[in-house]
Design a protein around this motif. Structure first.
Motif, mmCIF file in Angstrom:
data_model
loop_
_atom_site.group_PDB
_atom_site.id
_atom_site.type_symbol
_atom_site.label_atom_id
_atom_site.label_comp_id
_atom_site.label_asym_id
_atom_site.label_seq_id
_atom_site.Cartn_x
_atom_site.Cartn_y
_atom_site.Cartn_z
ATOM 1 N N GLU A 85 4.328 -7.197 -0.102
ATOM 2 C CA GLU A 85 2.990 -7.107 -0.696
ATOM 3 C C GLU A 85 3.071 -7.032 -2.223
ATOM 4 O O GLU A 85 2.337 -7.714 -2.941
ATOM 5 N N ALA B 43 -3.989 -2.656 -6.983
ATOM 6 C CA ALA B 43 -4.094 -3.529 -5.805
ATOM 7 C C ALA B 43 -3.296 -2.980 -4.618
ATOM 8 O O ALA B 43 -3.815 -2.933 -3.495
ATOM 9 N N VAL B 44 -2.062 -2.532 -4.857
ATOM 10 C CA VAL B 44 -1.284 -2.042 -3.701
ATOM 11 C C VAL B 44 -1.839 -0.741 -3.146
ATOM 12 O O VAL B 44 -1.887 -0.559 -1.928
ATOM 13 N N GLU C 122 -4.886 0.192 -3.194
ATOM 14 C CA GLU C 122 -6.115 -0.131 -2.466
ATOM 15 C C GLU C 122 -5.797 -0.712 -1.099
ATOM 16 O O GLU C 122 -6.403 -0.360 -0.099
ATOM 17 N N LYS C 123 -4.810 -1.592 -1.096
ATOM 18 C CA LYS C 123 -4.407 -2.253 0.147
ATOM 19 C C LYS C 123 -4.022 -1.202 1.191
ATOM 20 O O LYS C 123 -4.394 -1.287 2.352
ATOM 21 N N TYR C 124 -3.257 -0.192 0.786
ATOM 22 C CA TYR C 124 -2.792 0.816 1.749
ATOM 23 C C TYR C 124 -3.661 2.070 1.762
ATOM 24 O O TYR C 124 -3.308 3.072 2.375
#
Ligand SMILES: NC(=O)c1ccc[n+]([C@@H]2O[C@H](COP(=O)([O-])OP(=O)(O)OC[C@H]3O[C@@H](n4cnc5c(N)ncnc54)[C@H](OP(=O)(O)O)[C@@H]3O)[C@@H](O)[C@H]2O)c1
Lengths: 340, 83
Positions: free
Chosen positions: B12, B51-52, B54-56
């Protein structure tokens, strides 16, 4: 109030969100899909995705909101296609105004800028909201986009939309992720301000700027413009205060304004050639703002919006420095130095 | 939140770095420093971490992120949070 802040990941937008939340309002704020939300997501507003060039999406996020704060903007700090940049700014504002009308929003507050206020007339020492900008200033990109944005909103006001325009001066404070006006603080701390131009400016504390937005929504008269200002200073005085707070020497060469334009062009070319994301030492927007800057009169905002006396400028600078320091923009100072 | 494998986080992170710096075509190694080797300035690095996280769906204190310097640092920082 039920508020929507457009540009909720930006410097102005985040400060406005925080002030609204602290005052107990129900706040939604927009972000773009790829925005850095590390700070914005902690402010207590619901983040929703919106783009100024997606009219239907804007209507969607505005529905049920009473007041829309237009803190999102196409913000060119220099330009290679003047007309295209102005048009982009204009369409962005028009799109927000149209959406606000369609969604039945009660009031729209536009974040404009002191760039739309010109030199004082009629023998006055200070400029006020009635002073138009000069033709020379209107040929500067930042001034031109701000003027276009205001014209778009005031046109809607003429057609019955309830709009209030706020013109903040240079803003210093927390949550300035991109180090806008605060670039002076960051650059001085790293000894990277080899030259500067001097001139008249006004500096407002970000918290006071945000409070002015809330006041404009609550007490501003429809169709009116209000200056949101703090302290009238010269750039040199401002730099001296920052250098004193940071306890760094002020090694910066004052260059005449006529030299700043060509020097800025050269510097922009250097940045374009090296392409490593390095920033010009002197931003064009900053040079233009100082060149056409003036001291301003805040009495209309005081009497109509109820703005309070500004905090001492040293306190505002200290607050900004501590924020930049905490987030790694400045070298860490000793605790005694940092007034922790 | 179910445990996420470091390799998945690593993929990711790489995808996001390539999105932020599409001109960087070279192989991305764990030892690569975000700024010096990958050319991510501090705003880019914040974008990556935003971004990371938020993704997790993890919350981070921005001040903690100053310790994160390499690709490997980002992966282990998140792996610890998600362990
Ligand atoms: N900073 C100052 O000292 C100062 C002083 C006076 C007036 N102002 C005015 O205040 C306003 C905001 O300035 P700022 O300093 O907060 O700038 P900023 O930090 O760049 O914030 C602008 C915000 O608008 C968003 N935005 C831009 N274009 C958009 C679009 N097409 N669709 C959706 N969102 C969009 C940006 O998102 P992205 O990050 O994704 O682009 C960002 O969140 C501007 O109108 C500026 O002229 C600023």
């Amino acid at each position: 109030m039920k508020a929507l802040v457009l540009g909720g990941t930006g410097f102005v937008g985040m400060n406005v969100v925080r002030a609204l939340v602290r005052a107990g309002h129900d706040v939604h704020a927009t972000r773009r899909i790829r925005d850095n939300t590390l700070f914005a997501r902690k402010l207590g507003a619901k983040l929703v995705v919106a783009e100024l060039d997606d009219p239907d999406g804007l209507v969607e996020v505005m529905r049920g909101r009473e007041v829309v704060f237009m803190c999102a903007a196409h913000y060119p700090r220099y330009s290679i296609d003047f007309d295209a940049d102005v048009e982009l700014a204009r369409t962005g504002v028009r799109s927000a105004v149209d959406a606000a009308l369609r969604a039945g929003v009660q009031r729209l507050v536009l974040t404009s800028s002191i760039a739309t206020v010109g030199p004082p007339r009629q023998g006055r020492a200070l400029s006020n909201e009635t002073d138009p900008i000069t033709p020379a200033a209107s040929r500067c990109i930042y001034h031109a986009v701000k003027l276009a944005a205001e014209q778009e909103v005031l046109k809607a006001a003429g057609q019955g939309m309830d709009c209030v325009v706020l013109c903040p001066t240079g803003i210093i404070g927390e949550l300035d992720i991109k180090a806008g006006t605060g670039f002076i603080v960051v650059a001085l701390s790293h000894g990277k301000l080899p030259f500067h131009i001097d001139g008249r400016q006004n500096i407002i504390d970000a918290d006071e700027m945000a409070a002015a937005h809330v006041a404009a929504a609550e007490r501003g008269r429809a169709g009116e413009r209000y200056i949101a200002a703090g302290h009238n200073v010269t750039i040199r005085e401002f730099m001296e205060l920052i250098a004193e707070e940071l306890a760094v020497p002020l090694h910066s060469w004052r260059i005449p304004t006529w030299l700043a334009g060509p020097l800025t062009t050269l510097d922009e070319m250097r940045c374009a050639v090296v392409q490593n994301g390095s920033r010009p030492f002197l931003a064009r927007e900053f040079v233009d703002m100082v060149h056409h800057g003036q001291w301003v009169d805040r009495s209309k905002s005081v009497s109509e919006l109820g703005l309070k006396d500004p905090a001492p400028l040293t306190a505002t600078i200290r607050k900004a420095c501590l924020w930049y320091e905490r987030h790694g923009y400045l070298k860490r100072r000793e605790p005694a130095q940092a007034h922790a | 939140m179910p445990r996420v494998e470091p390799q998945q986080i690593r993929n990711e992170v790489e995808t996001i770095i390539r999105r932020i710096r599409p001109e960087n075509k070279a192989e991305i190694r764990n030892s690569d420093r975000l700024r010096e080797d990958l050319g991510l300035d501090s705003l880019h690095s914040m974008e990556l971490l935003s971004a990371v996280t938020e993704k997790y769906e993890v919350d981070v204190d921005v001040e903690q992120l100053q310790e994160v310097r390499t690709v490997g640092d980002v992966v282990s920082f998140l792996s610890k949070l998600l362990a």
